[in-house]
Design a protein around this motif. Structure first.
Motif, PDB file in Angstrom:
ATOM      1  N   SER A 124      -2.659  -3.178  -1.520  1.00  0.00           N
ATOM      2  CA  SER A 124      -3.728  -2.706  -0.652  1.00  0.00           C
ATOM      3  C   SER A 124      -4.561  -3.903  -0.202  1.00  0.00           C
ATOM      4  O   SER A 124      -4.797  -4.826  -0.978  1.00  0.00           O
ATOM      5  CB  SER A 124      -4.615  -1.704  -1.396  1.00  0.00           C
ATOM      6  N   ASN A 171      -7.588   2.290  -3.681  1.00  0.00           N
ATOM      7  CA  ASN A 171      -6.529   2.616  -2.731  1.00  0.00           C
ATOM      8  C   ASN A 171      -5.162   2.258  -3.296  1.00  0.00           C
ATOM      9  O   ASN A 171      -4.193   3.012  -3.130  1.00  0.00           O
ATOM     10  CB  ASN A 171      -6.764   1.880  -1.409  1.00  0.00           C
ATOM     11  N   CYS A 172      -5.085   1.131  -3.974  1.00  0.00           N
ATOM     12  CA  CYS A 172      -3.821   0.684  -4.563  1.00  0.00           C
ATOM     13  C   CYS A 172      -3.349   1.661  -5.642  1.00  0.00           C
ATOM     14  O   CYS A 172      -2.174   2.037  -5.696  1.00  0.00           O
ATOM     15  CB  CYS A 172      -4.018  -0.711  -5.152  1.00  0.00           C
TER      16      CYS A 172
END
Length: 354
Positions: free
Chosen positions: A8, A87-88
């Motif tokens: 990300s 997000n990752c």
């Protein structure tokens, strides 16, 4: 072998057109450089279109103490690192409590406790995470960090290693530094944050691509310590880099790459995906001329540079992300970046679509 579960990156809200930065530099440096008009071509020669900045351009017009800028480095690094990590983790479909190790890479600010501790505290990650905070690798930090994450995951099949690379180069800009290095730096460097999750063999990744680690090599070239780095002055971080960097790369990169590949019984022609840190336009040209690979093999590298500028250590992870989003060829991938020392970092990957 260790594999990439997710990646990300951060696109800051203050992305700025290179033409605007050029105008700012003209107004700023004109009193000290009567020849500033001719020097401004440096901005055009970079072929950068936009810069990924963590602050609006007007911020850099004001004088800030090192204490103020470093406080902003800590605040922004923490805020956006958490966003990239969240997000990752979501992309990887991994529970945050499963993260076993965290590697934090940065060379553009100072924090004790190190930023990884602040991240763990903010996100309430597992208190027993193994921590590694690395300072001073500069542009080489993205590949070096990826290498170390994979080595940890190789040693522990149950590992879920979080790699975070943060560079806020713009916050090191010295308002009262009218040196050539500061001028060139103002034409090139920007800000970036990227996060990766790398897992050991006992994890089954839920991604559509299989990116596995095969080998790594670091090389430090003797008697090149003054090629790139910082001079630490009362006002903060003063950028140092030699105009000879492209010629140093042109002289050494072919041997560095071929010797590494020879150890793994491969040739340059076996590499399908070149995941290189851009450095700058002249550095990209040096790579192209020295390696003589057919086709536009550094397309993703160049486009990341055009869209963001040189974000130092995270840049190569933005390039890796671009390979994943834009597509890659099944086969071997080679990650490479140059950094202070003068050093060369490389990682060999096996890349395939599931």
């Amino acid at each position: 072998m260790p594999s990439l579960a997710a990646i990300s990156k951060i696109d800051f809200p203050f992305r700025t057109d290179q033409k605007e930065v050029k105008k700012y530099a003209k107004d700023f440096f004109a009193p000290s450089f009567p020849q500033v008009e001719s020097m401004l071509t440096a901005f055009d020669h970079t072929e950068i279109v936009t810069r990924n900045f963590c602050k609006p351009l007007g911020y850099y017009s004001d004088l800030h103490s090192f204490q103020e800028q470093n406080a902003e480095y800590i605040r922004i690094s923490l805020e956006y690192s958490v966003k990239a990590i969240e997000n990752c983790i979501s992309l990887a479909q991994i529970n945050k409590n499963d993260v076993t190790d965290i590697i934090f890479i940065s060379t553009t600010g100072l924090s004790t406790p190190s930023l990884d501790a602040l991240i763990i505290n903010k996100m309430r990650l597992n208190q027993n995470i193994n921590r590694m905070a690395i300072f001073g690798l500069g542009c080489g930090g993205g590949v070096a960090g990826y290498s170390k994450a994979c080595i940890l995951a190789k040693a522990n099949p149950d590992a879920v290693v979080l790699l975070v690379a943060v560079e806020l180069c713009s916050l090191t800009f010295l308002r009262n530094d009218f040196s050539i290095s500061n001028f060139i730096g103002s034409s090139l460097f920007s800000d970036g944050i990227a996060a990766c999750l790398i897992t050991g063999d006992n994890h089954v990744n839920k991604t559509k691509n299989e990116i596995t680690f095969l080998a790594t090599q670091s090389k430090l070239h003797y008697d090149s310590l003054d090629v790139m780095g910082w001079e630490f002055v009362d006002a903060g971080f003063k950028v140092l880099f030699s105009p000879d960097i492209p010629s140093i790369i042109a002289k050494n990169v072919n041997n560095d790459v071929t010797s590494f590949l020879d150890k793994n019984h491969l040739k340059i022609s076996d590499i399908k995906n070149f995941i290189f840190h851009p450095g700058g336009k002249k550095v990209i040209t040096a790579y192209e001329e020295a390696l003589s690979v057919k086709g536009d093999f550094l397309k993703n590298t160049r486009e990341v540079m055009n869209e963001n500028g040189n974000m130092s250590s995270p840049t190569v992870l933005y390039v890796l992300d671009r390979f994943l989003t834009q597509g890659f060829e099944n086969g071997y991938g080679l990650m490479s970046s140059m950094g202070p020392g003068f050093s060369c970092e490389m990682v060999l990957l096996q890349m395939s679509k599931k």
